[in-house]
Write a protein that holds these residues in place. Structure first.
Motif, PDB file in Angstrom:
ATOM      1  N   ARG A  11      28.081  34.819  70.453  1.00  0.00           N
ATOM      2  CA  ARG A  11      29.211  34.860  69.523  1.00  0.00           C
ATOM      3  C   ARG A  11      30.119  33.648  69.667  1.00  0.00           C
ATOM      4  O   ARG A  11      30.722  33.199  68.683  1.00  0.00           O
ATOM      5  CB  ARG A  11      29.991  36.156  69.740  1.00  0.00           C
ATOM      6  CG  ARG A  11      31.157  36.379  68.789  1.00  0.00           C
ATOM      7  CD  ARG A  11      31.700  37.771  68.926  1.00  0.00           C
ATOM      8  NE  ARG A  11      30.712  38.750  68.466  1.00  0.00           N
ATOM      9  CZ  ARG A  11      30.560  39.106  67.186  1.00  0.00           C
ATOM     10  NH1 ARG A  11      31.309  38.559  66.255  1.00  0.00           N
ATOM     11  NH2 ARG A  11      29.658  39.991  66.850  1.00  0.00           N
ATOM     12  N   ARG A  13      29.252  30.561  70.968  1.00  0.00           N
ATOM     13  CA  ARG A  13      28.561  29.295  71.239  1.00  0.00           C
ATOM     14  C   ARG A  13      29.026  28.145  70.353  1.00  0.00           C
ATOM     15  O   ARG A  13      28.936  26.974  70.734  1.00  0.00           O
ATOM     16  CB  ARG A  13      27.048  29.487  71.095  1.00  0.00           C
ATOM     17  CG  ARG A  13      26.553  29.774  69.677  1.00  0.00           C
ATOM     18  CD  ARG A  13      25.052  30.037  69.689  1.00  0.00           C
ATOM     19  NE  ARG A  13      24.519  30.215  68.349  1.00  0.00           N
ATOM     20  CZ  ARG A  13      24.567  31.342  67.662  1.00  0.00           C
ATOM     21  NH1 ARG A  13      25.149  32.414  68.212  1.00  0.00           N
ATOM     22  NH2 ARG A  13      24.048  31.425  66.444  1.00  0.00           N
ATOM     23  N   ASN A  14      29.515  28.451  69.149  1.00  0.00           N
ATOM     24  CA  ASN A  14      29.929  27.380  68.228  1.00  0.00           C
ATOM     25  C   ASN A  14      31.439  27.161  68.222  1.00  0.00           C
ATOM     26  O   ASN A  14      31.939  26.387  67.405  1.00  0.00           O
ATOM     27  CB  ASN A  14      29.448  27.692  66.809  1.00  0.00           C
ATOM     28  CG  ASN A  14      27.924  27.673  66.717  1.00  0.00           C
ATOM     29  OD1 ASN A  14      27.264  26.850  67.350  1.00  0.00           O
ATOM     30  ND2 ASN A  14      27.359  28.589  65.940  1.00  0.00           N
ATOM     31  N   GLN A  15      32.162  27.829  69.094  1.00  0.00           N
ATOM     32  CA  GLN A  15      33.625  27.674  69.137  1.00  0.00           C
ATOM     33  C   GLN A  15      34.014  26.646  70.196  1.00  0.00           C
ATOM     34  O   GLN A  15      33.310  26.460  71.190  1.00  0.00           O
ATOM     35  CB  GLN A  15      34.299  29.016  69.450  1.00  0.00           C
ATOM     36  CG  GLN A  15      34.060  30.087  68.376  1.00  0.00           C
ATOM     37  CD  GLN A  15      34.881  31.329  68.624  1.00  0.00           C
ATOM     38  OE1 GLN A  15      36.032  31.231  69.032  1.00  0.00           O
ATOM     39  NE2 GLN A  15      34.297  32.494  68.365  1.00  0.00           N
ATOM     40  N   THR A  16      35.145  26.004  69.966  1.00  0.00           N
ATOM     41  CA  THR A  16      35.682  25.025  70.906  1.00  0.00           C
ATOM     42  C   THR A  16      37.004  25.545  71.446  1.00  0.00           C
ATOM     43  O   THR A  16      37.871  25.976  70.678  1.00  0.00           O
ATOM     44  CB  THR A  16      35.908  23.667  70.227  1.00  0.00           C
ATOM     45  OG1 THR A  16      34.665  23.206  69.683  1.00  0.00           O
ATOM     46  CG2 THR A  16      36.420  22.645  71.237  1.00  0.00           C
TER      47      THR A  16
END
Length: 210
Positions: A11, A13-16
Motif C-alpha cells: 500500500r 510502496r509508491n508514497q514518499t
C-alpha cells in the motif's frame, strides 16, 4: 507477520515520506485497515477476535529486561575452580570433582543441584583465576594474601641465596609473576620456600643458570 508486511509495503510502496513521524502515521493507518477488515471465513475482524479471545489470556510483561545467558555443564577440578572460555572461577572446595551448571551473562553464576553456590564477575582479561576466599580450605586461605613482592621480601630477610632463588631471573619468579593470584600457586610457593634451606638453594640456582 509476513501478511501484514506485504499489505503495508504494497500500500505504501509508491508514497514518499519526509519524516519518520509521517511514515509511522501511514503505517498505523494501514495496520488499522488490516485489523478492522472482516475476515470472510470467520465473519469477524482480527481486532474483534483479539478482544474477545486473546486479550484475557495475555500475561504481564516481565519487570526486568531479557538477558541472554549461556549455560554449560562443568566439572569442578581439584583446585575447586571451573573453567569457562579459558578463565577459571572458584566454587566451595567441598564440591571438588562434582558436576555443576554454569550460567554466563555479565556475571558467572554456578549451580549445584539447582542451588546457586557461587557468583563471580565475568572476566574478559587480566588474571585468569577468580577466587573467592570463602571457597578456599583453611589451609589455603592463610596464603591468599602472599604476593610476589611479599615472597621476595621474606626471602631477602632469610639470606642472599634464598633471595637469589626468588629473584626476577629465576624459574620460581616466572611462576610467581605469571600464575600468581591462584591460591594453589601461593600455597606451593610458600611451602617450597619454607622447605628448602638456604644452603641447598645454591645448587638449585646453579642448575637453573646452566
Amino acid at each position: 507477520m509476513r501478511f501484514a508486511q506485504s499489505c503495508i509495503l504494497g500500500r505504501l510502496r509508491n508514497q514518499t515520506f519526509f519524516s519518520l513521524a509521517e511514515a509511522n502515521a501511514a503505517i498505523r493507518q494501514a495496520l488499522d485497515r488490516i485489523n478492522d477488515h472482516v475476515m470472510r471465513r470467520l465473519g469477524v475482524s482480527r481486532r474483534q477476535l483479539f478482544e474477545s479471545v486473546e486479550r484475557a489470556a495475555l500475561a504481564s510483561l516481565p519487570s526486568k529486561d531479557y538477558e541472554f545467558a549461556e549455560w554449560r555443564l562443568a566439572r569442578v577440578s581439584t583446585d575447586y575452580h571451573v573453567e569457562f572460555k579459558t578463565f577459571f572461577y572458584s566454587v566451595p572446595h567441598s564440591l571438588i570433582r562434582q558436576q555443576v551448571d554454569l550460567r554466563a551473562t555479565a556475571r558467572i553464576e554456578i549451580f549445584h543441584r539447582g542451588k546457586r553456590i557461587a557468583v563471580h564477575q565475568r572476566r574478559y582479561g587480566g588474571p585468569r583465576h577468580g577466587t573467592d576466599p570463602d571457597h578456599m580450605p583453611s589451609s589455603h586461605r592463610r596464603y591468599a594474601e602472599w604476593t610476589p613482592d611479599r615472597f621476595r621480601r621474606w626471602a631477602a630477610s632469610v639470606g642472599p641465596r634464598r633471595k637469589a632463588w626468588l629473584s626476577q631471573s629465576s624459574p620460581v619468579a616466572h611462576i610467581l609473576n605469571k600464575a600468581f593470584g591462584h591460591a594453589w600457586v601461593s600455597f606451593a610457593c610458600f611451602e617450597i620456600s619454607h622447605t628448602i634451606a638456604p644452603k641447598p638453594c645454591q645448587p638449585a640456582l646453579s642448575r637453573s643458570v646452566g
